[in-house]
Design a protein around this motif. Structure first.
Motif, PDB file in Angstrom:
ATOM      1  N   ILE A  30      62.774 123.524  37.924  1.00 33.02           N
ATOM      2  CA  ILE A  30      62.541 123.050  36.561  1.00 33.02           C
ATOM      3  C   ILE A  30      61.577 121.874  36.610  1.00 33.02           C
ATOM      4  CG2 ILE A  30      63.605 122.121  34.480  1.00 33.02           C
ATOM      5  CD1 ILE A  30      66.208 123.507  35.340  1.00 33.02           C
ATOM      6  N   VAL A  31      60.475 122.007  35.869  1.00 27.21           N
ATOM      7  CA  VAL A  31      59.464 120.952  35.816  1.00 27.21           C
ATOM      8  C   VAL A  31      59.137 120.625  34.365  1.00 27.21           C
ATOM      9  CG1 VAL A  31      58.442 121.532  38.058  1.00 27.21           C
ATOM     10  CG2 VAL A  31      57.572 122.616  36.000  1.00 27.21           C
ATOM     11  N   ARG A  32      58.619 119.437  34.169  1.00 27.65           N
ATOM     12  CA  ARG A  32      58.225 119.019  32.821  1.00 27.65           C
ATOM     13  C   ARG A  32      57.002 119.814  32.385  1.00 27.65           C
ATOM     14  NH1 ARG A  32      60.134 114.925  30.089  1.00 27.65           N
ATOM     15  NH2 ARG A  32      60.994 113.877  31.889  1.00 27.65           N
ATOM     16  N   SER A  33      56.972 120.234  31.141  1.00 29.90           N
ATOM     17  CA  SER A  33      55.865 121.001  30.581  1.00 29.90           C
ATOM     18  C   SER A  33      54.603 120.149  30.544  1.00 29.90           C
ATOM     19  CB  SER A  33      56.210 121.472  29.166  1.00 29.90           C
ATOM     20  OG  SER A  33      55.080 122.029  28.538  1.00 29.90           O
ATOM     21  N   THR A  34      53.463 120.768  30.820  1.00 31.02           N
ATOM     22  CA  THR A  34      52.192 120.052  30.726  1.00 31.02           C
ATOM     23  C   THR A  34      51.706 119.985  29.289  1.00 31.02           C
ATOM     24  OG1 THR A  34      50.996 122.107  31.177  1.00 31.02           O
ATOM     25  CG2 THR A  34      51.477 120.675  33.063  1.00 31.02           C
ATOM     26  N   GLU A  35      52.278 120.798  28.420  1.00 33.08           N
ATOM     27  CA  GLU A  35      51.862 120.834  27.010  1.00 33.08           C
ATOM     28  C   GLU A  35      52.618 119.836  26.142  1.00 33.08           C
ATOM     29  OE1 GLU A  35      52.142 124.865  25.693  1.00 33.08           O
ATOM     30  OE2 GLU A  35      50.880 125.595  27.320  1.00 33.08           O
ATOM     31  N   ASN A  36      53.871 119.580  26.484  1.00 29.93           N
ATOM     32  CA  ASN A  36      54.693 118.671  25.681  1.00 29.93           C
ATOM     33  C   ASN A  36      55.641 117.946  26.623  1.00 29.93           C
ATOM     34  OD1 ASN A  36      56.638 117.450  24.051  1.00 29.93           O
ATOM     35  ND2 ASN A  36      56.620 119.093  22.540  1.00 29.93           N
ATOM     36  N   GLU A  37      55.576 116.639  26.654  1.00 30.42           N
ATOM     37  CA  GLU A  37      56.388 115.859  27.592  1.00 30.42           C
ATOM     38  C   GLU A  37      57.888 115.937  27.326  1.00 30.42           C
ATOM     39  OE1 GLU A  37      56.581 111.368  25.965  1.00 30.42           O
ATOM     40  OE2 GLU A  37      54.627 111.969  26.749  1.00 30.42           O
ATOM     41  N   HIS A  38      58.270 116.478  26.183  1.00 28.75           N
ATOM     42  CA  HIS A  38      59.697 116.610  25.849  1.00 28.75           C
ATOM     43  C   HIS A  38      60.246 118.000  26.197  1.00 28.75           C
ATOM     44  CE1 HIS A  38      59.444 112.747  23.921  1.00 28.75           C
ATOM     45  NE2 HIS A  38      58.433 113.173  23.173  1.00 28.75           N
ATOM     46  N   ASP A  39      59.401 118.879  26.723  1.00 25.65           N
ATOM     47  CA  ASP A  39      59.806 120.237  27.081  1.00 25.65           C
ATOM     48  C   ASP A  39      59.825 120.403  28.604  1.00 25.65           C
ATOM     49  OD1 ASP A  39      59.974 120.955  24.413  1.00 25.65           O
ATOM     50  OD2 ASP A  39      57.963 121.836  24.357  1.00 25.65           O
ATOM     51  N   PHE A  40      60.627 121.364  29.051  1.00 25.26           N
ATOM     52  CA  PHE A  40      60.700 121.714  30.464  1.00 25.26           C
ATOM     53  C   PHE A  40      60.402 123.192  30.637  1.00 25.26           C
ATOM     54  CE2 PHE A  40      63.305 117.962  30.087  1.00 25.26           C
ATOM     55  CZ  PHE A  40      62.978 117.226  31.220  1.00 25.26           C
ATOM     56  N   VAL A  41      59.896 123.547  31.796  1.00 30.50           N
ATOM     57  CA  VAL A  41      59.633 124.943  32.143  1.00 30.50           C
ATOM     58  C   VAL A  41      60.534 125.273  33.336  1.00 30.50           C
ATOM     59  CG1 VAL A  41      57.919 126.598  32.941  1.00 30.50           C
ATOM     60  CG2 VAL A  41      57.248 124.790  31.341  1.00 30.50           C
ATOM     61  N   ALA A  42      61.289 126.369  33.223  1.00 32.30           N
ATOM     62  CA  ALA A  42      62.216 126.776  34.285  1.00 32.30           C
ATOM     63  C   ALA A  42      61.752 128.092  34.897  1.00 32.30           C
ATOM     64  CB  ALA A  42      63.623 126.927  33.729  1.00 32.30           C
ATOM     65  N   VAL A  43      61.800 128.161  36.233  1.00 35.04           N
ATOM     66  CA  VAL A  43      61.469 129.381  36.970  1.00 35.04           C
ATOM     67  C   VAL A  43      62.666 129.712  37.856  1.00 35.04           C
ATOM     68  CG1 VAL A  43      59.959 130.407  38.697  1.00 35.04           C
ATOM     69  CG2 VAL A  43      58.997 128.875  36.980  1.00 35.04           C
ATOM     70  N   LYS A  44      63.196 130.933  37.709  1.00 35.62           N
ATOM     71  CA  LYS A  44      64.315 131.364  38.564  1.00 35.62           C
ATOM     72  C   LYS A  44      63.778 131.610  39.965  1.00 35.62           C
ATOM     73  CE  LYS A  44      68.304 134.375  38.906  1.00 35.62           C
ATOM     74  NZ  LYS A  44      69.003 133.436  39.736  1.00 35.62           N
ATOM     75  N   LEU A  45      64.390 130.971  40.956  1.00 32.40           N
ATOM     76  CA  LEU A  45      63.965 131.107  42.342  1.00 32.40           C
ATOM     77  C   LEU A  45      64.423 132.446  42.912  1.00 32.40           C
ATOM     78  CD1 LEU A  45      64.724 127.461  43.455  1.00 32.40           C
ATOM     79  CD2 LEU A  45      62.540 128.431  42.723  1.00 32.40           C
ATOM     80  N   SER A  46      63.767 132.867  43.968  1.00 33.74           N
ATOM     81  CA  SER A  46      64.014 134.191  44.544  1.00 33.74           C
ATOM     82  C   SER A  46      64.672 134.099  45.912  1.00 33.74           C
ATOM     83  CB  SER A  46      62.688 134.948  44.652  1.00 33.74           C
ATOM     84  OG  SER A  46      62.132 135.126  43.380  1.00 33.74           O
TER      85      SER A  46
END
Length: 101
Positions: free
Chosen positions: A10-26
């Protein structure tokens, strides 16, 4: 504020500092066999185009790699006096994939 969850990157979104982007690991499971039998003592080299590196000597159990981010991974078994077919394998890992090779 930070965010975390098991098996996710989970990382902070580059578009909005109040959003996060989550990627399910494999998860990748590697088994090296001679015929039907597992071949202990094989060194397995796993690397990716994103800087991931792991070299593990196998015993009688498979190699299980968890927490892998999406990308291209290269798997190469190495053992003195053995020739493997194929000598290496490229695998594209996608989000949330559980792969057995």
């Amino acid at each position: 504020v930070t965010a975390s969850k098991v098996d996710y990157d989970i990382v902070r979104s580059t578009e909005n500092e109040h959003d996060f982007v989550a990627v399910k690991l494999s998860k990748l499971t590697v088994v090296v066999k001679q015929g039907e039998e597992v071949l202990p003592g094989t060194l397995v080299s796993v690397s990716s185009s994103k800087g991931y590196r792991n070299n593990v000597k196998l015993d009688s159990l498979p190699l299980v790699l968890t927490g892998l981010v999406p990308g291209d991974y290269y798997i190469r078994p190495i053992m003195k006096e053995y020739q493997f077919t194929p000598s290496s394998k490229m695998l594209t890992i996608t989000e949330g994939l559980e792969e057995l090779i």
